[in-house]
Scaffold this motif. Sequence first.
Motif, PDB file in Angstrom:
ATOM      1  N   UNK A 166       0.818  -1.207   0.000  1.00 36.02           N
ATOM      2  CA  UNK A 166       0.000   0.000   0.000  1.00 36.02           C
ATOM      3  C   UNK A 166       0.857   1.264   0.000  1.00 36.02           C
ATOM      4  N   UNK A 167       1.934   1.244   0.791  1.00 33.61           N
ATOM      5  CA  UNK A 167       2.820   2.412   0.834  1.00 33.61           C
ATOM      6  C   UNK A 167       3.498   2.623  -0.515  1.00 33.61           C
ATOM      7  N   UNK A 168       3.949   1.532  -1.127  1.00 36.42           N
ATOM      8  CA  UNK A 168       4.590   1.655  -2.436  1.00 36.42           C
ATOM      9  C   UNK A 168       3.620   2.236  -3.468  1.00 36.42           C
ATOM     10  N   UNK A 169       2.398   1.744  -3.443  1.00 37.40           N
ATOM     11  CA  UNK A 169       1.373   2.214  -4.386  1.00 37.40           C
ATOM     12  C   UNK A 169       1.042   3.684  -4.129  1.00 37.40           C
ATOM     13  N   UNK A 170       0.839   4.043  -2.860  1.00 34.43           N
ATOM     14  CA  UNK A 170       0.501   5.424  -2.538  1.00 34.43           C
ATOM     15  C   UNK A 170       1.604   6.393  -2.924  1.00 34.43           C
ATOM     16  N   UNK A 171       2.855   6.031  -2.650  1.00 30.68           N
ATOM     17  CA  UNK A 171       3.965   6.916  -2.992  1.00 30.68           C
ATOM     18  C   UNK A 171       4.133   7.051  -4.499  1.00 30.68           C
ATOM     19  N   UNK A 172       3.889   5.960  -5.213  1.00 34.94           N
ATOM     20  CA  UNK A 172       4.003   6.016  -6.668  1.00 34.94           C
ATOM     21  C   UNK A 172       2.976   6.991  -7.249  1.00 34.94           C
ATOM     22  N   UNK A 185      -2.398  -1.046  -8.727  1.00 33.40           N
ATOM     23  CA  UNK A 185      -2.597  -1.575  -7.378  1.00 33.40           C
ATOM     24  C   UNK A 185      -2.295  -3.070  -7.338  1.00 33.40           C
ATOM     25  N   UNK A 186      -2.723  -3.800  -8.359  1.00 36.80           N
ATOM     26  CA  UNK A 186      -2.449  -5.234  -8.413  1.00 36.80           C
ATOM     27  C   UNK A 186      -0.949  -5.502  -8.427  1.00 36.80           C
ATOM     28  N   UNK A 187      -0.209  -4.714  -9.207  1.00 30.70           N
ATOM     29  CA  UNK A 187       1.241  -4.899  -9.271  1.00 30.70           C
ATOM     30  C   UNK A 187       1.893  -4.603  -7.925  1.00 30.70           C
ATOM     31  N   UNK A 188       1.442  -3.545  -7.255  1.00 30.99           N
ATOM     32  CA  UNK A 188       2.025  -3.182  -5.956  1.00 30.99           C
ATOM     33  C   UNK A 188       1.768  -4.251  -4.905  1.00 30.99           C
ATOM     34  N   UNK A 189       0.582  -4.912  -4.966  1.00 29.33           N
ATOM     35  CA  UNK A 189       0.216  -5.916  -3.964  1.00 29.33           C
ATOM     36  C   UNK A 189       0.582  -7.329  -4.392  1.00 29.33           C
TER      37      UNK A 189
END
Length: 776
Positions: A16-22, A287-291
Amino acid sequence: MPNAPQLLDFVTLEGLLAYGNRLAQRAPDERVDWPAVRACSLPSQLSRVKAATDAIAALVQQAPKGFPDAEAYRSARQTVVDTACGGDPVVFFAAWNRLLAEGALQPLLRAPIGSVLKPTHRRPVAIVPRAQLTPQLAEGRIVLDLGDDRFWLLPRDLADRTLLFTMRHGVSRVESKTHRVGRRLANELDPERGVPRAEAVGAALARMVGVVGRQLDFLNLSNYLDPGKFLHFISRSPNTRQLFERVAAGLAGGERVVPEPAYAHPLESSDFGWVTGMEKTAEAQELAAALGVEVPAAKRLIKDPLYCYPGGHSFFDLYVDVIDGLHRLGQAHPGTVACLYTHSSTLRALMIYLDPRPFHEAFTEFSDYKESQDNVVLLTFEKGRLSGYSTAVGLSQREKAARETWITVERVRKDRVTLKPRQIKRIVALVSGGDFAGAGAALKELRVTGNRLGLKVHFVRHGFLGLANNWIATVTEDDTRGMSSVASSPIGSSRFEDFKDETVQQAAMRNLEPYLEDGALVVLGGDGSLRGARAIFEGFGVQVVGLPGTIDNNIEGTTSLGYHSAVALADQSIESLKATSAAMGTVFFVEVMGAGSGHLALACAYQARAEGLLVNEHPDPDAYIDDVILGTLKQTLGVPNKSHLFVVAERTPHRHHSDGGVHGLVPYVAGAMAQWPPRQGRSGCYAPTQATKATILGHTLRGAPPTPEDKAIAQHVAYEAVHRLVERPDEVVGCMLAYRERAVIEAIPLHAVAPKQFDWELFARMHGSEPSGNLR
């Protein structure tokens, strides 16, 4: 039996953090009002997540105690962002959605936040077909043309109520079907498709409120609403301003001037934060890639009503703002008519609120609110409550959309049917909701027919409550002897509100599972019980059949078990009271059950030839009390051997008592009668004492002895349920068996079960004002 819905166990804080920061680093779009970006390292964010999670959990623990209004809830949420998250929206996004994945946010959906909780009692709308619209019914009322020869009647006096026309913009340049738009993107109407659609909305609204007199000239009605006095409210998005301009042009007509619109916060669309402007497919893929999951799994997270967008908020947050905000708008502008120009997400929130089902169930129903769906939701705010009625005003090819929806949903229903012909081995039956006569006859027929066809039959005591407590037992012939003549439900019934909770449903399904291998569940009850049946059919794959049972008889397309017995018992009591009234001159007000549904009261009043009938469906109960009830009594009091009896449906609202019904009615009528000159036949004669009394039949009608007609209906529908489960399960599983007559028993899909329309023609006939043939 299929497994319970999977948890979102793939959701991780790191992902989630990776996705949000991206997303926070996306290239700015000049059309978008981007959320502020706080530069933080990933280790720093991870160190804050624990405090953020604890603070959000504390917020959720506070939820059952409630918040005074939407602003208090928003403030508490923002405090978590500012303090526990260090002002970093990405930290909040990660902590919030991780708790969502664990199921820890569910209490928010039931939190009392201002006026956001769904109303327990609803005022039905008075929608009258043209053929049943009489001068007496329409006189002195606001009449709105809904199209399709249907008219909505409202009390003429708007002093204590606010009338709201809520409209969404049409097709915009950036379409919400393919992109995340929301409040941060300054969107405009598409010139080729959106502008003509907005003009059609204006023309339709003008017809609805402006040419009623011409459309109903046979009633000699004038136009009750003056568009020049309407208030207008828009959001900050340019497309709502453009919609206002087109509607204002349609309402203007001649030299009428339409006032300028004002801004209203609850009309804003969803806040998608840094996702604003993205294609929905790209959003899900990111989101799918991040998770580290497939796209369908990521979509399950995104589609949850509590899912919080990075830098934005959740649909639930929007829902709180809309419902609380519109209550405040209505409260701030009593006695006015307001046009609200808004977005599809706002209308979706309204439709979920107005739907009688629990939030999550209604959210699922309206999850795909399409461009082609209804463009107007009509609302009234009165006595602190918001009521509303969605209508298409000839803008959206409603019939075509309804047919397409039917085909799609029916295909899904049939896909859920797992029983094959001649496969069923057992039946489990329960009675749910308010009790009713005829349940015993249906249960006995299920046992008799089931056993004859080689099936084991089991009964559940006290409905869905019994499922949760595993009160399930096999039934023998001895158990059902004499059951057909038993009043009420011989195996008990209950109203079990906790069954709306998914955890309770899962516990009930574990108890039911051993009986459902090659088995089916039969649910006897009213609209709420049938919604419960639909929930476990669609959510857990239970092979279920519904049989209609409610003394209210408020389910469209069928006669419900218990109705005839309740009317028969009520008739005995009412005839006894009429005899007393004729002998003593007493004025009786008889209250029968049916809060929000006047079908039972209408049948009782018509059969007994009562002098009047007060029901929820009437557009103006206060006027009916003054004009019809008191008007009739002025004419009939003192007539020898004349009975004076009025039937009242419980909780019918009026100004004389907050509980409505007969409460407050007797002293008001008695007080009015006391002001009239005494009736004396000649000098030296004395007028009889005129007593005014209330009789509440109440639950005696639920426990009425079953009439032969109710027994016969029960046996017919139960017999058909068993035979069709054996022979043609795909035609009956996921359906209610509707009784029209012995040879016509129709399966209506549970998703299509609808409330019965009030019989205005019979109401008019009872008052001697049925429409003449030339109105048809």
